[in-house]
Design an enzyme around this catalytic site. Structure first.
Site, PDB file in Angstrom:
ATOM      1  N   ASN A  54     -12.157  13.444   0.979  1.00  0.00           N
ATOM      2  CA  ASN A  54     -13.227  12.495   1.316  1.00  0.00           C
ATOM      3  C   ASN A  54     -14.602  13.122   1.113  1.00  0.00           C
ATOM      4  OD1 ASN A  54     -11.318  10.600   2.035  1.00  0.00           O
ATOM      5  ND2 ASN A  54     -11.340  11.165   4.207  1.00  0.00           N
TER       6      ASN A  54
ATOM      7  N   ARG B 142      -7.206  11.322  -0.557  1.00  0.00           N
ATOM      8  CA  ARG B 142      -6.730  10.000  -0.985  1.00  0.00           C
ATOM      9  C   ARG B 142      -6.631  10.005  -2.511  1.00  0.00           C
ATOM     10  NH1 ARG B 142      -5.794  10.060   3.581  1.00  0.00           N
ATOM     11  NH2 ARG B 142      -6.337   8.585   5.229  1.00  0.00           N
TER      12      ARG B 142
ATOM     13  N   THR C 117       0.816  -1.211   0.000  1.00  0.00           N
ATOM     14  CA  THR C 117       0.000   0.000   0.000  1.00  0.00           C
ATOM     15  C   THR C 117       0.852   1.264   0.000  1.00  0.00           C
ATOM     16  OG1 THR C 117      -1.470   1.267   1.471  1.00  0.00           O
ATOM     17  CG2 THR C 117      -0.095  -0.339   2.522  1.00  0.00           C
ATOM     18  N   ASP C 118       0.266   2.365  -0.438  1.00  0.00           N
ATOM     19  CA  ASP C 118       0.960   3.656  -0.373  1.00  0.00           C
ATOM     20  C   ASP C 118       1.026   4.184   1.066  1.00  0.00           C
ATOM     21  OD1 ASP C 118      -1.731   4.325  -0.021  1.00  0.00           O
ATOM     22  OD2 ASP C 118      -1.756   5.918  -1.534  1.00  0.00           O
ATOM     23  N   GLU C 119       0.229   3.573   1.978  1.00  0.00           N
ATOM     24  CA  GLU C 119       0.156   4.107   3.348  1.00  0.00           C
ATOM     25  C   GLU C 119       1.470   3.948   4.103  1.00  0.00           C
ATOM     26  OE1 GLU C 119      -3.505   3.341   5.397  1.00  0.00           O
ATOM     27  OE2 GLU C 119      -4.604   3.072   3.525  1.00  0.00           O
TER      28      GLU C 119
ATOM     29  N   LYS D 106       2.173  -3.348   7.331  1.00  0.00           N
ATOM     30  CA  LYS D 106       2.472  -3.513   5.895  1.00  0.00           C
ATOM     31  C   LYS D 106       3.915  -3.085   5.616  1.00  0.00           C
ATOM     32  CE  LYS D 106       0.124  -4.662   2.932  1.00  0.00           C
ATOM     33  NZ  LYS D 106      -0.204  -6.018   2.383  1.00  0.00           N
TER      34      LYS D 106
ATOM     35  N   TYR E 283      -2.008  -0.607  10.940  1.00  0.00           N
ATOM     36  CA  TYR E 283      -2.094  -1.265   9.622  1.00  0.00           C
ATOM     37  C   TYR E 283      -0.873  -0.938   8.765  1.00  0.00           C
ATOM     38  CZ  TYR E 283      -3.325  -1.719   4.668  1.00  0.00           C
ATOM     39  OH  TYR E 283      -3.289  -1.995   3.319  1.00  0.00           O
TER      40      TYR E 283
HETATM   41  P1  NAD Z   1      -9.478  -7.628   2.080  1.00  0.00           P
HETATM   42  O1  NAD Z   1      -9.478  -7.362   3.540  1.00  0.00           O
HETATM   43  O2  NAD Z   1     -10.714  -7.384   1.280  1.00  0.00           O
HETATM   44  O3  NAD Z   1      -9.084  -9.169   1.816  1.00  0.00           O
HETATM   45  C1  NAD Z   1      -8.043  -9.805   2.494  1.00  0.00           C
HETATM   46  C2  NAD Z   1      -8.155 -11.313   2.239  1.00  0.00           C
HETATM   47  O4  NAD Z   1      -7.070 -11.966   2.929  1.00  0.00           O
HETATM   48  C3  NAD Z   1      -9.462 -11.936   2.760  1.00  0.00           C
HETATM   49  O5  NAD Z   1     -10.007 -12.795   1.779  1.00  0.00           O
HETATM   50  C4  NAD Z   1      -9.019 -12.714   3.993  1.00  0.00           C
HETATM   51  O6  NAD Z   1      -9.819 -13.860   4.241  1.00  0.00           O
HETATM   52  C5  NAD Z   1      -7.588 -13.094   3.622  1.00  0.00           C
HETATM   53  N1  NAD Z   1      -6.754 -13.359   4.801  1.00  0.00           N
HETATM   54  C6  NAD Z   1      -6.620 -12.579   5.905  1.00  0.00           C
HETATM   55  N2  NAD Z   1      -5.793 -13.155   6.791  1.00  0.00           N
HETATM   56  C7  NAD Z   1      -5.355 -14.311   6.215  1.00  0.00           C
HETATM   57  C8  NAD Z   1      -4.459 -15.337   6.614  1.00  0.00           C
HETATM   58  N3  NAD Z   1      -3.833 -15.301   7.815  1.00  0.00           N
HETATM   59  N4  NAD Z   1      -4.233 -16.370   5.774  1.00  0.00           N
HETATM   60  C9  NAD Z   1      -4.860 -16.426   4.571  1.00  0.00           C
HETATM   61  N5  NAD Z   1      -5.727 -15.489   4.141  1.00  0.00           N
HETATM   62  C10 NAD Z   1      -5.972 -14.446   4.962  1.00  0.00           C
HETATM   63  O7  NAD Z   1      -8.243  -6.819   1.506  1.00  0.00           O
HETATM   64  P2  NAD Z   1      -8.059  -6.089   0.095  1.00  0.00           P
HETATM   65  O8  NAD Z   1      -8.618  -4.730   0.177  1.00  0.00           O
HETATM   66  O9  NAD Z   1      -8.501  -7.007  -0.971  1.00  0.00           O
HETATM   67  O10 NAD Z   1      -6.474  -5.944   0.078  1.00  0.00           O
HETATM   68  C11 NAD Z   1      -5.652  -6.965  -0.481  1.00  0.00           C
HETATM   69  C12 NAD Z   1      -4.193  -6.559  -0.358  1.00  0.00           C
HETATM   70  O11 NAD Z   1      -3.982  -5.334  -1.042  1.00  0.00           O
HETATM   71  C13 NAD Z   1      -3.735  -6.324   1.087  1.00  0.00           C
HETATM   72  O12 NAD Z   1      -2.436  -6.829   1.233  1.00  0.00           O
HETATM   73  C14 NAD Z   1      -3.757  -4.807   1.227  1.00  0.00           C
HETATM   74  O13 NAD Z   1      -2.807  -4.367   2.177  1.00  0.00           O
HETATM   75  C15 NAD Z   1      -3.395  -4.383  -0.176  1.00  0.00           C
HETATM   76  N6  NAD Z   1      -3.892  -3.065  -0.599  1.00  0.00           N
HETATM   77  C16 NAD Z   1      -5.212  -2.752  -0.457  1.00  0.00           C
HETATM   78  C17 NAD Z   1      -5.684  -1.520  -0.893  1.00  0.00           C
HETATM   79  C18 NAD Z   1      -7.138  -1.128  -0.795  1.00  0.00           C
HETATM   80  O14 NAD Z   1      -7.480   0.016  -1.081  1.00  0.00           O
HETATM   81  N7  NAD Z   1      -8.039  -2.029  -0.426  1.00  0.00           N
HETATM   82  C19 NAD Z   1      -4.787  -0.595  -1.476  1.00  0.00           C
HETATM   83  C20 NAD Z   1      -3.437  -0.949  -1.606  1.00  0.00           C
HETATM   84  C21 NAD Z   1      -3.021  -2.196  -1.169  1.00  0.00           C
HETATM   85  P1  TYD Z   2     -10.735   3.798   4.121  1.00  0.00           P
HETATM   86  O1  TYD Z   2     -11.655   3.312   3.052  1.00  0.00           O
HETATM   87  O2  TYD Z   2     -10.849   3.185   5.484  1.00  0.00           O
HETATM   88  O3  TYD Z   2      -9.245   3.702   3.550  1.00  0.00           O
HETATM   89  P2  TYD Z   2      -7.833   4.245   4.185  1.00  0.00           P
HETATM   90  O4  TYD Z   2      -8.035   4.715   5.548  1.00  0.00           O
HETATM   91  O5  TYD Z   2      -7.012   2.999   4.128  1.00  0.00           O
HETATM   92  O6  TYD Z   2      -7.376   5.321   3.248  1.00  0.00           O
HETATM   93  O7  TYD Z   2     -10.940   5.356   4.294  1.00  0.00           O
HETATM   94  C1  TYD Z   2     -10.708   6.261   3.242  1.00  0.00           C
HETATM   95  C2  TYD Z   2     -10.833   7.653   3.810  1.00  0.00           C
HETATM   96  O8  TYD Z   2     -12.184   7.867   4.221  1.00  0.00           O
HETATM   97  C3  TYD Z   2      -9.980   7.864   5.041  1.00  0.00           C
HETATM   98  O9  TYD Z   2      -9.448   9.196   5.009  1.00  0.00           O
HETATM   99  C4  TYD Z   2     -10.950   7.724   6.206  1.00  0.00           C
HETATM  100  C5  TYD Z   2     -12.261   8.202   5.608  1.00  0.00           C
HETATM  101  N1  TYD Z   2     -13.488   7.551   6.163  1.00  0.00           N
HETATM  102  C6  TYD Z   2     -14.532   8.344   6.638  1.00  0.00           C
HETATM  103  O10 TYD Z   2     -14.466   9.588   6.606  1.00  0.00           O
HETATM  104  N2  TYD Z   2     -15.641   7.722   7.109  1.00  0.00           N
HETATM  105  C7  TYD Z   2     -15.768   6.363   7.177  1.00  0.00           C
HETATM  106  O11 TYD Z   2     -16.800   5.836   7.660  1.00  0.00           O
HETATM  107  C8  TYD Z   2     -14.677   5.565   6.674  1.00  0.00           C
HETATM  108  C9  TYD Z   2     -14.750   4.061   6.697  1.00  0.00           C
HETATM  109  C10 TYD Z   2     -13.565   6.207   6.162  1.00  0.00           C
END
Ligand code: NAD
Ligand code: TYD
Length: 352
Positions: A257, A222, A132-134, A162, A158
């Site tokens: 947001n 974001r 992630t970029d975070e 990561k 989180y």
């Molecule tokens: P998500 O929470 O929707 O899915 C995570 C999946 O991992 C789930 O299916 C869960 O069952 C599985 N999992 C969790 N713990 C596990 C374990 N111990 N063993 C096996 N499986 C396990 O997450 P996502 O949003 O799909 O994110 C996927 C990846 O991308 C993550 O690594 C996250 O850090 C990264 N990422 C997400 C975003 C975003 O905006 N969602 C952005 C950048 C990077």
């Molecule tokens: P989120 O989807 O949790 O992603 P991240 O925190 O990983 O960027 O949140 C995106 C942005 O939206 C973040 O600045 C937090 C804000 N947010 C709210 O304002 N209200 C909400 O209920 C949630 C879930 C997020």
């Protein structure tokens, strides 16, 4: 074949579906099915001969190693993680376990398997770590966007977990020569996203006539990327990325947001008018997230220049597709928002 971890979650499931739609190379999908993993995401490929699902914790190193030896995948694409910042604030332990210990365990299984491969297979093997970029921390309004060279400054449990996993991946390449690739992507949105994250949560609340809880002043920024574009970028990095390198992935779509929530309200009013009035009436500012990062922005010139990847969707086109998907799939949302989801909502929003 390739091995995917976390392929029942939001991005992982989109990736597996896209992968099988783009070719005939099989996928072995390992996922523990936590609250965020949902086999319904994979229902359309239930009987696909190229997809095999195994319910497994990535911390189970010996079982993972056994599967690697049995199936001999040419690559591991590692999505499995705990992924929600607010949950990491309420309970960081699961993040340390899966994101750090789980990635460590997976790296060790991969290293043992890879080390025993014949030279040609060894050279072709890839371990792609999805991050992630975070990890880069928070930007001021005038700061340049995150580049691959930006120092890590993670601020939440989180992002710290990561960042730790990114460092492990880097070290496994540097020390052992494991052919790793790391991608650091901005906020994803699209179909199959669990409704704890901003966009699907706001869609669900808006359709139910519930308050739209914007944290703090709503001016946190974001960068948003449509999930299909992220999947395409990962496929491209896997195909042509240089081992040991990291690639930032972003959509060049910085938004506050509050602007995202207003745009969602506008789209929902257009596609599903509410007789009670415009959805923006539901916007409610609530107590801010502790340690809330102010701004993320991605400089994606490296992946564009080296690998020729560009996002296909704009925020406007991607958001319209996303809203349409949630409107067309109320059953998917209903089935995952019973029980434990309700407990999470009262825990996170009850005291705000
Ligand atoms: P998500 O929470 O929707 O899915 C995570 C999946 O991992 C789930 O299916 C869960 O069952 C599985 N999992 C969790 N713990 C596990 C374990 N111990 N063993 C096996 N499986 C396990 O997450 P996502 O949003 O799909 O994110 C996927 C990846 O991308 C993550 O690594 C996250 O850090 C990264 N990422 C997400 C975003 C975003 O905006 N969602 C952005 C950048 C990077
Ligand atoms: P989120 O989807 O949790 O992603 P991240 O925190 O990983 O960027 O949140 C995106 C942005 O939206 C973040 O600045 C937090 C804000 N947010 C709210 O304002 N209200 C909400 O209920 C949630 C879930 C997020």
């Amino acid at each position: 074949m390739i091995l995917v971890t976390g392929g029942a979650g939001f991005i992982g499931a989109n990736f597996v579906l896209d992968w099988l739609a783009h070719g005939d190379e099989p996928v072995l999908n390992l996922d523990l099915l936590t609250y965020a993993g949902n086999l319904e995401n994979l229902a359309s490929i239930e009987n696909h001969p190229g997809h095999r699902f195994v319910r497994l914790d990535i911390c189970e190193r010996d079982t993972v190693l056994g599967l690697l030896r049995e199936h001999r995948p040419r690559a591991i694409v590692h999505f499995a993680a705990e992924s929600h910042v607010d949950r990491s604030i309420h309970g960081p332990a699961a993040f340390i376990r899966t994101n750090i210990e789980g990635s460590f365990s997976l790296l060790e299984a991969a290293r043992e398997h890879w080390g025993a491969l014949p030279e040609a297979e060894k050279a072709a093997f890839r371990f792609l770590h999805v991050s992630t970029d975070e990890v880069y921390g928070s930007l001021g309004p005038a700061d340049p966007a995150f580049a691959e060279t930006t120092p890590y400054q993670p601020n939440s449990p989180y992002s710290a977990s990561k960042a730790a996993s990114d460092h492990l991946v880097r070290a496994w390449h540097h020390t052992y020569g494991l052919p790793t690739l790391t991608t650091n992507c901005s906020n994803n949105y699209g179909p199959l996203q669990f409704p704890e994250k901003l966009i699907p949560l706001m869609i669900g609340n808006a359709l139910a006539g519930k308050p739209l809880p914007v944290y703090g002043d709503g001016l946190n920024v974001r960068d948003w990327l449509y999930v299909g574009d992220h999947c395409a970028a990962i496929r491209r990095v896997l195909q042509a990325g240089r081992p040991g390198e990291t690639y930032n992935i972003g959509g060049n779509q910085e938004m506050t947001n509050i602007a995202v929530v207003r745009e969602l309200c506008r789209l929902l009013d257009e596609l599903r008018p509410d007789p009670a009035g415009p959805r923006s009436r539901l916007i409610t500012h609530v107590r801010d997230r502790p340690g809330h990062d102010r701004r993320y922005a991605i400089d994606a010139r490296k992946i564009a220049g080296e690998l020729g990847w560009q996002p296909a969707e704009t925020f406007a086109s991607g958001l319209r597709r996303t809203v349409a998907w949630y409107l067309d799939n109320p059953g998917w949302v209903e089935r995952i928002t019973s029980g434990r989801y309700t407990e999470w909502i009262s825990r996170n929003y009850g005291a705000r």
